[in-house]
Design an enzyme around this catalytic site. Structure first.
Site, short mmCIF file in Angstrom:
data_model
loop_
_atom_site.label_atom_id
_atom_site.label_comp_id
_atom_site.label_asym_id
_atom_site.label_seq_id
_atom_site.Cartn_x
_atom_site.Cartn_y
_atom_site.Cartn_z
N SER A 150 0.82 -0.93 0.18
CA SER A 150 -0.10 -0.07 0.00
C SER A 150 0.91 1.34 -0.05
O SER A 150 2.11 0.97 0.44
CB SER A 150 -0.93 -0.12 1.24
OG SER A 150 -1.35 1.15 1.42
N TYR A 163 -2.41 -0.89 10.44
CA TYR A 163 -2.67 -1.16 8.98
C TYR A 163 -1.06 -0.65 8.30
O TYR A 163 -0.32 -1.33 7.53
CB TYR A 163 -3.75 -0.35 8.23
CG TYR A 163 -3.79 -0.55 6.79
CD1 TYR A 163 -4.37 -1.94 6.44
CD2 TYR A 163 -3.18 0.12 5.72
CE1 TYR A 163 -4.40 -2.46 5.13
CE2 TYR A 163 -3.34 -0.27 4.42
CZ TYR A 163 -3.93 -1.46 4.04
OH TYR A 163 -4.05 -1.68 2.64
N1 LIG Z 1 -8.68 -0.70 -1.61
C1 LIG Z 1 -7.64 0.18 -1.56
O1 LIG Z 1 -7.59 1.46 -1.82
C2 LIG Z 1 -6.16 -0.45 -1.23
C3 LIG Z 1 -5.06 0.27 -1.32
C4 LIG Z 1 -3.97 -0.26 -0.92
C5 LIG Z 1 -3.72 -1.75 -0.58
N2 LIG Z 1 -4.85 -2.23 -0.59
C6 LIG Z 1 -4.63 -3.84 -0.04
O2 LIG Z 1 -5.23 -4.67 -1.36
C7 LIG Z 1 -5.81 -5.70 -0.76
C8 LIG Z 1 -7.25 -5.87 -1.25
O3 LIG Z 1 -7.89 -4.62 -0.76
P1 LIG Z 1 -9.36 -4.50 -1.02
O4 LIG Z 1 -9.94 -3.16 -1.06
O5 LIG Z 1 -9.80 -5.36 -2.27
O6 LIG Z 1 -10.18 -5.07 0.43
P2 LIG Z 1 -11.79 -5.91 0.38
O7 LIG Z 1 -12.51 -5.52 -0.79
O8 LIG Z 1 -11.92 -5.87 1.80
O9 LIG Z 1 -11.30 -7.57 -0.16
C9 LIG Z 1 -10.27 -8.23 0.95
C10 LIG Z 1 -10.26 -9.66 0.39
O10 LIG Z 1 -9.32 -10.36 1.52
C11 LIG Z 1 -9.93 -11.35 2.07
N3 LIG Z 1 -9.53 -11.71 3.16
C12 LIG Z 1 -9.66 -10.93 4.35
N4 LIG Z 1 -9.46 -11.24 5.53
C13 LIG Z 1 -8.78 -12.58 5.08
C14 LIG Z 1 -8.33 -13.92 5.96
N5 LIG Z 1 -8.14 -13.78 7.28
N6 LIG Z 1 -8.12 -15.17 5.05
C15 LIG Z 1 -8.16 -15.00 3.58
N7 LIG Z 1 -8.77 -14.00 3.14
C16 LIG Z 1 -9.05 -12.85 3.65
C17 LIG Z 1 -11.42 -11.28 1.63
O11 LIG Z 1 -12.02 -12.54 1.60
P3 LIG Z 1 -12.88 -13.12 2.38
O12 LIG Z 1 -13.66 -12.34 3.44
O13 LIG Z 1 -14.17 -13.64 1.48
O14 LIG Z 1 -12.36 -14.27 3.15
C18 LIG Z 1 -11.41 -10.46 0.51
O15 LIG Z 1 -11.61 -11.15 -0.71
C19 LIG Z 1 -5.54 -5.72 0.83
O16 LIG Z 1 -4.58 -6.48 1.20
C20 LIG Z 1 -5.56 -4.03 0.81
O17 LIG Z 1 -4.68 -4.21 2.14
C21 LIG Z 1 -6.09 -1.65 -0.79
#
Ligand SMILES: NC(=O)c1ccc[n+]([C@@H]2O[C@H](COP(=O)([O-])OP(=O)(O)OC[C@H]3O[C@@H](n4cnc5c(N)ncnc54)[C@H](OP(=O)(O)O)[C@@H]3O)[C@@H](O)[C@H]2O)c1
Length: 267
Positions: A150, A163
């Site tokens: 991130s 985070y």
């Molecule tokens: N969105 C942003 O702006 C952003 C920016 C920088 C980095 N990121 C990173 O990108 C990644 C995805 O983010 P997102 O925004 O797409 O999040 P999201 O929509 O909340 O999706 C998170 C995913 O992670 C899975 N997950 C959560 N806890 C888990 C666990 N204990 N075991 C296995 N799977 C788990 C969830 O699957 P289930 O709940 O179905 O198991 C879901 O598919 C994350 O690592 C986040 O830190 C996001």
């Protein structure tokens, strides 16, 4: 998918890509982009049912896809998922460590459990999934591991201390594993998105004042669309990045370039 997209340095035909956390959000975009470049997929969620729609969508494009259950907070779940993927395909060439979570709170309100949830999922889960897959990539002499970090891998933000700690750790972990596993033909990089609207942060984007504030601080003048990450993930998964390892690639519209980091009032 056209032949042109499958050509040359970015072609993933014959490769198998494992993307964790594909029930929603960025994981689905990463998986689509890799499938679009020719890879077959393993996709995961804690709830298998939540993958059904995405599985059907990807299968409709002619890609092979294996949905598997995974909770990255449980070592046995990681081991079982990786074994099932190898039993099915006999290989994993690409791992995208995308599963992650967040707790947004003032640091004085953060509980012991909040801390453990975020660090266990984002940092410990990333390490042990990489470890489990690398145990098979090492004998194969090939691998591409992409740890999703991130902009908080390089900056701190108020209200996001666990985070930021987890994502700073993701960056350091990436460098350490790159140093350790490069000799086995494995590259490991950290793909670090800036601000993208997904389920994890949707509530913040309901505040139009905050969105204006954010947009003003992004040199490219908009938050990210998830498909803005397609090129970076395919680059890091493919031959085109064969001499790139241990790096953090920020895809953030430029927000990390200057005095754009202050986003107060989110705690
Ligand atoms: N969105 C942003 O702006 C952003 C920016 C920088 C980095 N990121 C990173 O990108 C990644 C995805 O983010 P997102 O925004 O797409 O999040 P999201 O929509 O909340 O999706 C998170 C995913 O992670 C899975 N997950 C959560 N806890 C888990 C666990 N204990 N075991 C296995 N799977 C788990 C969830 O699957 P289930 O709940 O179905 O198991 C879901 O598919 C994350 O690592 C986040 O830190 C996001």
């Amino acid at each position: 998918m056209t032949d042109e997209k499958h050509s040359g340095l970015f072609d993933l035909t014959g490769r198998v890509a494992l993307v964790t956390g594909c029930s929603r959000g960025l994981g689905q975009y990463f998986a689509r982009a890799l499938a679009g470049a020719g890879a077959d997929l393993v996709v995961t969620s804690r709830d298998l049912d939540s993958l059904a729609e995405f599985e059907a969508e990807v299968k409709g494009t002619g890609c092979r896809v294996l949905p598997l259950a995974l909770d990255v907070r449980r070592e046995q779940s990681i081991a079982a998922m990786v074994q099932a993927a190898y039993d099915h395909y006999g290989r994993i060439d690409i791992l995208v460590n995308n599963a992650g979570c967040n707790v947004r709170k003032s640091s004085v309100e953060i509980s012991w459990d909040d801390w453990n949830l975020v660090l266990d999922t984002n940092l410990r889960g990333t390490f042990f999934t990489a470890r489990e897959v690398a145990r098979r990539m090492i004998p194969a002499g090939y691998g591409r591991i992409i740890n999703i970090g991130s902009v908080t891998s390089v900056f701190g933000y108020a209200g996001l201390a666990p985070y930021c700690a987890s994502r700073g750790g993701t960056r350091q972990l990436t460098m350490s594993l790159a140093d350790e596993w490069g000799r086995y033909g494995i590259t490991i990089n950290c793909l670090a998105p800036g601000w993208f609207k997904t389920a994890q942060n949707a509530v913040m984007y309901e505040d139009s004042q905050w969105v204006d504030y954010l947009t003003d601080r992004i040199p490219l003048k908009r938050p990210g669309n998830p498909d803005d990450l397609d090129g970076a993930v395919v680059f890091l998964a493919s031959e085109s990045s064969r001499y790139v390892t241990g790096q953090t690639l920020l895809v953030d519209g430029g927000i990390s370039t200057g005095a754009t980091r202050a986003l107060p009032g989110r705690d």
